[in-house]
Design an enzyme around this catalytic site. Structure first.
Site, short mmCIF file in Angstrom:
data_model
loop_
_atom_site.label_atom_id
_atom_site.label_comp_id
_atom_site.label_asym_id
_atom_site.label_seq_id
_atom_site.Cartn_x
_atom_site.Cartn_y
_atom_site.Cartn_z
CB CYS A 80 -0.90 -0.07 1.24
SG CYS A 80 -1.60 1.49 1.77
CB CYS A 82 0.57 1.58 4.12
SG CYS A 82 -1.16 1.10 4.07
#
Length: 105
Positions: free
Chosen positions: A30, A33
């Site tokens: 991600c 992230c």
């Protein structure tokens, strides 16, 4: 220090902890992230001794992600006394998370 939690130590470190805990539910694949990584490290240093900051990989801890209804990452969940107090989804400035964590102290 940023904690990296597993399903084994989540209860002890988060649910049985008296101080506030910010848990970053994230994934290695991600992009947002990855952007939050340095922010979480900074928060861990800023709140050392006052609150815990931890990371949970949703791929390694799928049961935890399901238990807390994590549908998108990053999801930052604020716990105090074993209860969810607040939640933020998506990449946000560190100050935003810092303010929320300060309210739980």
């Amino acid at each position: 220090m940023l904690l990296h939690l597993t399903e084994k130590d989540f209860d002890k470190e988060v649910l049985q902890n008296d101080s506030p805990v910010l848990v970053d539910f994230s994934a290695t694949w991600c992009g947002p992230c990855q952007m939050m990584g340095p922010v979480m490290e900074q928060l861990a240093a800023e709140f050392e001794g006052k609150a815990k900051v931890a990371k949970v990989d949703i791929d390694e801890c799928a049961n935890l992600a399901a238990k807390y209804g994590i549908m998108s990452v990053p999801s930052m969940v604020f716990f105090k006394n074993g209860q969810i107090q607040d939640q933020v989804v998506g990449a946000v400035p560190g100050e935003h998370l810092s303010e929320k964590l300060n309210k739980l102290l």
